[in-house]
Design a protein around this motif. Structure first.
Motif, PDB file in Angstrom:
ATOM      1  N   UNK A   1     -14.022 -35.026  64.002  1.00 20.31           N
ATOM      2  CA  UNK A   1     -12.458 -35.233  64.110  1.00 20.31           C
ATOM      3  C   UNK A   1     -11.728 -34.266  64.941  1.00 20.31           C
ATOM      4  N   UNK A   2     -12.467 -33.244  65.406  1.00 21.96           N
ATOM      5  CA  UNK A   2     -11.724 -32.319  66.205  1.00 21.96           C
ATOM      6  C   UNK A   2     -11.238 -32.788  67.512  1.00 21.96           C
ATOM      7  N   UNK A   3      -9.978 -32.264  67.922  1.00 24.16           N
ATOM      8  CA  UNK A   3      -9.313 -32.572  69.064  1.00 24.16           C
ATOM      9  C   UNK A   3      -9.728 -32.258  70.455  1.00 24.16           C
ATOM     10  N   UNK A   4      -9.723 -32.823  71.415  1.00 22.79           N
ATOM     11  CA  UNK A   4     -10.394 -32.342  72.875  1.00 22.79           C
ATOM     12  C   UNK A   4      -9.852 -31.054  73.273  1.00 22.79           C
ATOM     13  N   UNK A   5      -8.694 -30.314  72.890  1.00 24.81           N
ATOM     14  CA  UNK A   5      -8.378 -29.154  73.377  1.00 24.81           C
ATOM     15  C   UNK A   5      -9.313 -28.307  72.737  1.00 24.81           C
ATOM     16  N   UNK A   6      -9.617 -28.347  71.417  1.00 27.36           N
ATOM     17  CA  UNK A   6     -10.525 -27.597  70.523  1.00 27.36           C
ATOM     18  C   UNK A   6     -11.773 -27.422  71.456  1.00 27.36           C
ATOM     19  N   UNK A   7     -12.516 -28.648  71.866  1.00 26.02           N
ATOM     20  CA  UNK A   7     -13.612 -28.821  72.638  1.00 26.02           C
ATOM     21  C   UNK A   7     -13.627 -27.771  73.943  1.00 26.02           C
TER      22      UNK A   7
END
Length: 159
Positions: A84-90
Motif C-alpha cells: 500500500x506504499x504510495x508512488x512517491x515513496x517508491x
C-alpha cells in the motif's frame, strides 16, 4: 507436546544437520550469499540447538573479509515496500538507493527484524539517508553488521 524453544532441537535443525553438504550450502547461501560463510557453518555441523547455529552464523559473519563482504552484498537488494506504499515513496526510495549505490558501489542492506511493518518504509529511508554520510570504511562495517543480522534472521525463519 511441549513447544519448541530456541534451545531445544527442532526437526528442521535435525534435517539441516544431516543434509548432504551441497544441500546445506544451498540452504545457507539463501540466507547469506558468501561461500566462505556457508562452508564454515556447514562444516561445523551438527548444531545441537538453534541458538548454537545462530551463534556460529554470527561468528562466521564477523570474520567476513572485504572480498566475502563484496560477494554477499552483490546479491542483496532493498527490502520490499509494503503493497500500500504510495508512488512517491517508491520514487524516494529508488532515488536514495541510487545515491547510495553510486557512493558505495553496492546495494543498501538493512535488517528490518523487530521493525513494525507500517514503519519499515520510514526506517529504510532514514537508514539510507543517514548512512550516506558515512565514509566508505565506516559504511563497510555497518553493512557487514546488517548482513550478519539479516543472515541470523533468515536462519531463524528457516528453523
Amino acid at each position: 507436546m511441549p513447544a519448541q524453544t530456541r534451545t531445544s532441537p527442532a526437526p528442521v535443525l535435525d534435517g539441516f544437520n544431516t543434509a548432504p553438504a551441497d544441500e546445506a550450502h544451498r540452504t545457507l547461501l539463501a540466507c547469506l550469499r558468501s561461500l566462505r560463510w556457508a562452508h564454515r557453518i556447514a562444516d561445523h555441523r551438527p548444531y545441537p540447538t538453534l541458538d548454537a547455529l545462530l551463534a556460529a552464523s554470527d561468528e562466521a559473519a564477523y570474520d567476513l573479509s572485504p572480498g566475502d563482504l563484496a560477494e554477499a552484498l552483490a546479491t542483496e537488494s532493498l527490502p520490499g515496500l509494503p503493497e500500500d506504499a504510495y508512488g512517491a515513496a517508491h520514487m524516494a526510495l529508488n532515488a536514495a538507493h541510487a545515491a547510495y549505490e553510486a557512493r558505495f558501489g553496492h546495494a543498501f542492506v538493512i535488517c528490518l527484524d523487530g521493525v513494525p511493518r507500517q514503519e519499515s518504509l520510514d526506517y529504510v529511508l532514514e537508514g539510507i539517508r543517514s548512512r550516506l554520510t558515512n565514509d566508505p570504511e565506516d559504511e563497510r562495517v555497518v553493512a557487514a553488521e546488517e548482513l550478519r543480522r539479516l543472515a541470523r534472521q533468515r536462519l531463524a525463519q528457516l528453523a
